[in-house]
Design an enzyme around this catalytic site. Structure first.
Site, PDB file in Angstrom:
ATOM      1  N   GLY A 138       6.011 -17.787  20.937  1.00  0.00           N
ATOM      2  CA  GLY A 138       7.180 -18.507  21.089  1.00  0.00           C
ATOM      3  C   GLY A 138       8.046 -18.112  21.660  1.00  0.00           C
ATOM      4  O   GLY A 138       8.460 -17.511  22.476  1.00  0.00           O
TER       5      GLY A 138
ATOM      6  N   GLU B 205      13.319 -19.106  20.010  1.00  0.00           N
ATOM      7  CA  GLU B 205      14.343 -18.047  19.440  1.00  0.00           C
ATOM      8  C   GLU B 205      15.052 -17.145  20.159  1.00  0.00           C
ATOM      9  O   GLU B 205      15.878 -16.407  20.034  1.00  0.00           O
ATOM     10  CB  GLU B 205      14.048 -17.381  17.738  1.00  0.00           C
TER      11      GLU B 205
END
Lengths: 738, 213, 316
Positions: A693, A696
């Site tokens: 990911g 974030e």
């Protein structure tokens, strides 16, 4: 398909479509205003009634009486939903407070009614005509005051409440160099641009919600549970989402009340939570108090590290897991983390972009800056010295799947010109500006989740992907299209992606930066199944067939996909399930933030002059949108550092600055050009995509880099966020700010 | 609600506005009458004629209807977004009589005879306005919700600079020129929480350089 | 928003007459503040008189060598006006420091003078607020008051005046030209236009019932160096924590006006008199009588520092 052994060479590695910067395939719809958001579904619900939410005027207590007469008699009013007529309702497992309050009131602005009228104007007006008598009770609204009453919650999200390795107290006591400081972070609001909104319509006992929601399958279940109806009778449609950042992980009052309202008046009803209602009606990132203790040798090598966190939430709520990164980021034989949760009667605290790390690093990475100064070691070098290639709690038997923190720090520093930094604070002046540079490590856990998709080819060789995955601005449409194109050997233009509909296979959804890696892995699984079917039709062994240029090829034989699919088309569906690799390997994403600030020598206004970073997050699927995710998150980090704070009135128990004029987020003028370097990395233990990911990671540490730059510019060390002018001035007595 | 497209006129100077940009109006014409229509007889409705994206429309509106809600709910031009409804975010930016304004903080009935350009009037997916194209090229958006407002604002900002209108960061009020700093200041009324800011500036810069060339 | 009727006035006289004959009527110009407040039912007019089409959008020289600014001149146009830029640069600067490009395109000169406070307790109708609901108490005094006033406050109200433009007009000794329902006209000195809250914070200005602002008149240009410095929590599109308008003359004299720290656009003769002695003396004089709350005491120091910055800027 199960992913339980490290990935080997696979079709994604070709990198013809994946890993190449692409314009978003949903771009034209967005820039022309033709992408339909939840409140705009004239196409499918053409004549809706309008609902307006009435929020509680007290923070805690109960409703004594509701008088609806004036509102009911107002022009155009079709119905009013309250707890008295809503029928029996349950509460979703993921909601802490009830979405429709009454008679008990759990927080300020908790929805207590929905007024439904023929027009928005009539609904909004009539909503003011409700007469509600409240019986208030004393609540608890002050985290600092409740800190002593905080208890260890049974669990925290993504980890353990307390962790102990070695003997922290003894090691810390003996350490030649110590940092022991406390930090506070305030409540923050997601402030996504599209308010929570839903259009609801019933067809018999079947409910459709066109809504703005990050997690379709979760929310189908939550709506079904709340309304006490079978899941099969609920459809959620959420193709475009105007930002979420965690605010739309869960069903909120708009969705529930639109459903109830539509049932009441027998036609489609649409509801948006009005902007001034959002901060108190919905969720927010909870405030924290944090204590960080680091014991190191004179060279800055850490032996003992502890991070204690206090936060508050409504009864039954959860703690902000702000010590998570401290378990994994730096070396040290003696380690301690704790989380304590106080009961507060403020609105519900919950996840906001990088819950845990986003605020945990605001403390830890400033503490590291303090350690660097205490040891006289360069802050970049200090972090490099404390790098550890395995989970420092578990030892070398649990290595990181991949960890390029050192590369991020080194390459990031070189790109940024870190060597020009003057280590002595308050020395660099440019006109009226004191100038300083700061660094912080970026760290965010890499999470994965089961994700499904179906994929089809039609007679023209056009590929369609369907999954309930959402695109909240993250670029899901494009990376899922890229994945399908890569797997089937077609150009991106030959792929249509359909998202955000509960009729599609269940995906991992958007949250916790797990979406991109998990959902592309789901498309990978479905595409492997489709490849097998196509290969079989072609008479080729599936493991030998090559998919490229719109053809399935074996040696010098080939057949077009379209011909194999035939007029009927050919579809396959599968999901990716993840085994225990995340247990065997620590999996996380890393980076290094660099920031240069100017601080006005008189007024202490802070301006970001330059900002840049280097990040390692596995394969970067679409460098264009990934970069945008990172710069956007960096900007949110600037907001956290400099301006974002929901101010609590501890008498009335609410967030006072509950609109966008008073809750400030960065604007264009606050943000300079931002530089992002992605360090080349493939993580074969994360997924067949070898990606991790990245959505974030960019916020994690960004604010600390700003804080450290302010220190370098001024010599003013601030530990209470946001670092506003008044705080800088208060701390600057006798310091370099003139 | 009554919608009567009277004529097609392209009243936008130098933009890619086209009659083809108006599918939503066609839908609106076919829309069934609703409760608001019934209330017309009560005398509370006020007639107003607007020229939206080059086409004249005549509406009977509750005077409380903002220009934003007239566009979104009555004309079904939902490209213009409602982010805050209080002039605090800029998502509702449209161009009225050549100037960008927050359509949430003005009443539709105050715009009798005005020419209004929304994002739909700038371009369509098939025929993009250069600014729309540049936003795609530079990834000047993420979730897309503030995007129409950013684009309308950006188009108007270039006109404002060309017209010599100074800004807060203009050093010499008599010397107004394009710069990234000017763009950042002038675009600050358009909040992007996804924070595509530096990409948006790059997109605007590209269009500005294209116009100069 | 409560239901209201709407009419468009064709002349100043008609506007005034309609207002006089229509209880609950309000004038609407740019609408950027009024509609914001109407949506929250902080303002509840029953009739709106649209005054945008009265020809009050001109900027012209006065016989006295000053400038008459029509009440409907938009903030953008006023800031960009060549005469204003040259002779009243502090006004241009103040306008450009306020709001956003979109809002400045709509907001008017007259309307901006009537802009209401940004106090968050004023904005939440469930909270006590003597300004919004006389006698209900002040939620801010012992509440979250970081952004609120330290000067000109009372026990009833500490709401700050939010305007930038009005601070410059106060500095320039503008006059507010009005017409009353009976057709009579007068000019209210800007110093007397805004009221201190006292015990009646809901009475914010000197306008009588149905009195209508037609223009704002500036006296002859002051010359000197014009500066407007606004300090806020982000770089743009935010209300002032502190703002200072100043005109420095060559002889060391200067005059100052302050925003963000007071219940009305603030001036102090003593502060002006202290100009030759420097920023600290000016600050001390200007802040005489300041009554900070638990949260906004920093505005005293910040005012002094903003003045210091202005002096530095002037000397640079």
């Amino acid at each position: 398909m199960k992913f339980d052994t490290p990935a080997t060479a696979n079709p994604i590695d070709r990198g013809r479509v994946i890993g190449i910067p692409h314009d978003r395939i949903d771009g034209a719809a967005k820039v022309t205003g033709t992408a339909p958001y939840a409140y705009e579904r004239h196409d499918v619900a053409p004549d809706p009634a309008y609902g307006w939410i009435v929020g509680s005027a007290i923070a805690k207590g109960r409703i004594g009486a509701i008088d609806l007469r004036a509102a009911q008699a107002a022009p155009g009013v079709l119905g009013i939903v309250t707890h008295q007529n809503a029928g029996p309702l349950d509460k979703g497992d993921l909601n802490t407070a009830h979405l429709l309050g009454g008679p008990r009131i759990e927080h300020y602005e908790q929805a207590v009614a929905l007024v439904i009228a023929d027009t928005l104007e009539n609904a909004r007006d009539a909503a003011q005509l409700l007469r509600i008598d409240y019986v208030p009770e004393q609540g608890r609204f002050d985290l600092a005051a409740e800190r002593a009453n905080a208890v260890a919650p049974p669990t925290i999200i993504g980890g353990r409440t307390d962790t102990r390795t070695g003997d922290f107290d003894t090691a810390f006591a003996k350490a030649p160099v110590k940092v022991d400081q406390s930090y506070t972070t305030p409540d923050q609001s997601h402030a996504m641009m599209e308010p929570h909104a839903t259009t609801a319509a019933w067809n018999g006992d079947k409910l459709t919600l066109w809504t703005s929601n990050q997690m379709i399958a979760w929310s189908v279940g939550e709506i079904a549970k709340t309304l006490k109806i079978p899941k099969e009778n609920v459809r959620l449609v959420s193709p475009y989402i105007g930002g979420g950042f965690g605010a739309k992980l869960f069903v909120r009052a708009d969705a529930l009340l639109a459903a109830l309202g539509s049932r009441m008046v027998g036609r489609a009803v649409k509801v948006a939570i009005a902007r001034p209602q959002i901060p108190n009606n919905t969720t927010h990132r909870p405030a924290t108090i944090q204590r960080v203790r680091i014991g190191a040798d004179r060279h800055g090598v850490i032996d003992a590290i502890a991070h204690d966190v206090w936060s508050g939430d409504l009864p039954g709520g959860s703690a902000e897991s702000a010590a998570q990164q401290t378990r994994l980021l730096y070396r040290g034989a003696h380690r301690l983390t704790t989380h304590r949760l106080a009961t507060l009667d403020l609105p519900e605290g919950n996840a906001m972009r990088a819950p845990g790390e986003a605020v945990g690093l605001l403390a830890l990475e400033v503490a590291m800056d303090e350690l660097a100064e205490a040891c006289g070691v360069d802050p970049v070098e200090l972090r490099i010295r404390n790098d550890v290639q395995y989970d420092p709690e578990a030892g070398p038997q649990r290595p990181f799947s991949s960890r390029k923190l050192v590369e991020c720090l080194r390459q990031g520093a070189a790109r940024f010109g870190w060597s020009h930094r003057n280590p002595r604070p308050g020395q660099v002046r440019d006109g009226r500006w004191l100038v300083g540079m700061g660094v912080a490590s970026a760290f965010r856990n890499n999470l994965v989740g089961k994700s499904g998709a179906r994929i089809g080819v039609d007679g023209q060789g056009h590929v369609t992907v369907e999954t309930d995955m959402t695109d909240i601005g993250t670029g899901s449409y494009t990376i899922l299209g890229q994945t399908a194109a890569e797997m089937l050997g077609v150009p991106l233009e030959a792929v249509t992606v359909r998202l955000g509909d509960s009729r599609f296979p269940v995906s991992a959804g958007s949250g916790g930066q797990w979406g991109a890696n998990s959902s592309t892995a789901g498309v990978y699984a479905a595409a492997m199944a489709l490849r097998a079917k196509l290969a079989e039709k072609a008479g080729f062994p599936a493991d030998k067939a090559v998919f490229e240029d719109g053809l399935v090829r074996l040696g010098n034989q080939s057949q077009p996909l379209g011909a194999l699919a035939g007029r009927e088309g050919l579809w396959a569906e599968d999901s990716m399930e993840f085994g225990d690799l995340a247990k065997r390997y620590a999996q996380a994403t890393f980076g290094a933030h660099f920031c240069e600030v100017g601080v006005d020598i008189d007024t202490a206004e802070v301006r970001i002059r330059r900002m840049g970073g280097a990040f390692a997050a596995g394969r970067i699927l679409n460098p264009k949108s990934a970069r945008s995710q990172v710069i956007g998150a960096m900007t949110m980090g600037v907001g956290a550092a400099l301006m974002e704070e929901l101010a609590v009135d501890t008498r009335f128990g609410f967030f006072v600055n509950h609109d966008m004029a008073e809750y400030l987020v960065p604007v264009h003028a606050d943000i300079p050009d931002q530089d992002v370097l992605f360090i080349e990395e493939l993580d074969d233990k994360s997924s067949p995509m070898k990606a991790k990911g990245v959505g974030e990671l960019g916020i994690c540490g960004a604010g600390a880099a700003v804080a450290n730059a302010i220190y370098n510019a001024t010599g003013v060390r601030l530990r209470d966020y946001p670092l506003t002018i008044d705080r800088i001035l208060a701390a600057s007595t006798g310091k370099r700010v003139a | 609600m009554t919608v009567e497209p009277m004529s097609r006129r392209n009243l936008l100077q130098g933009s890619a506005a086209a009659a083809a940009a108006l599918p939503a109006l066609g839908e609106a014409r076919a829309a069934p009458a609703d409760h608001r229509h019934a209330r017309k007889e009560e005398g509370s409705m006020t007639p107003v004629g607007l020229t939206v994206n080059g086409r004249e429309v005549h509406l009977h509106l509750d005077p409380r209807t903002t220009l934003l809600d007239a566009l979104r709910e009555h004309l079904r031009l939902t490209g213009t977004k409602k982010g805050c409804d209080h002039g605090q975010c800029g998502a509702c930016t449209v161009i009225v009589e050549g100037r960008r304004i927050n359509s949430c903080l003005t009443l539709a009935v105050m715009h009798e005879g005005d020419r209004i350009t929304t994002v739909e009037g700038l371009g369509t997916p098939e025929k993009l306005h250069p600014m729309q194209r540049a936003f795609i090229t530079h990834d000047g958006y993420q979730c897309g919700y503030c995007t129409p407002g950013q684009i309308c604002s950006a188009v108007a900002v270039l006109d404002e600079i060309a017209a010599g209108i100074p800004s807060h960061v203009t050093d010499d009020l008599d010397k107004v020129a394009f710069s990234d700093r000017e763009v950042r200041e002038r675009m600050s009324g358009n909040i992007c929480r996804c924070a595509a800011y530096s990409n948006i500036v790059a997109a605007i810069r590209e269009v500005a350089e294209g116009e100069k060339a | 928003m409560r239901p209201f009727t709407y009419s468009r006035a064709g002349s100043v006289e008609e506007a005034a007459k309609t207002a006089a004959g229509t209880p609950g009527a309000r004038f609407i110009a740019g609408g950027t503040n009024l509609l914001d407040l109407m949506k929250l039912q902080i303002e509840t007019p029953t009739h709106l008189i649209d005054v945008n089409h009265l020809g009050l959008d001109r900027i012209e020289r006065t016989a006295e060598g000053g400038l008459r600014i029509g009440a409907m001149v938009r903030n953008t146009d006023l800031a960009a006006d060549a005469t204003v830029r040259r002779d009243y640069a502090v006004l241009s600067r103040a306008l450009l420091a306020g709001a956003s490009g979109q809002l400045r395109n709509k907001a008017t000169t007259g309307g901006n003078l009537l802009q209401r406070t940004r106090c968050p307790y004023f904005y939440d109708t469930r909270m006590p607020c003597n300004k919004r609901k006389p006698g209900s108490g002040c939620g801010a005094l012992k509440g979250m008051s970081r952004s609120l006033a330290i000067l000109g406050t009372s026990e009833a109200c500490i709401a700050q005046h939010p305007s930038d433009m009005a601070v410059a007009l106060r500095l320039l000794d503008a006059g507010v030209d009005t017409v009353r329902a009976d057709g009579s006209r007068r000019t209210i000195p800007i110093a007397d236009f805004h009221r201190l809250p006292g015990a009646t914070p809901h009475v914010e200005n000197a306008l009588g019932p149905c009195e209508f602002i037609t223009s704002v008149t500036l006296p002859q240009p002051l010359g000197g160096t014009h500066v407007y410095r606004k300090v806020r929590d982000r770089a743009s599109y935010a209300f002032a924590l502190v703002s200072v308008a100043a005109v420095f003359a060559r002889d060391g004299k200067a005059r100052f006006a302050f925003g963000g720290i007071a219940t009305k656009p603030w001036r102090s003769d003593a502060a002006d008199a202290a100009a030759p002695s420097g920023a600290a003396a000016v600050a001390e004089a200007a802040l005489n009588g300041a009554r900070p709350t638990a949260h906004n005491g920093f505005k005293q120091q910040l005012t002094a520092r903003t003045l210091a910055s202005l002096y530095r800027q002037k000397e640079a």
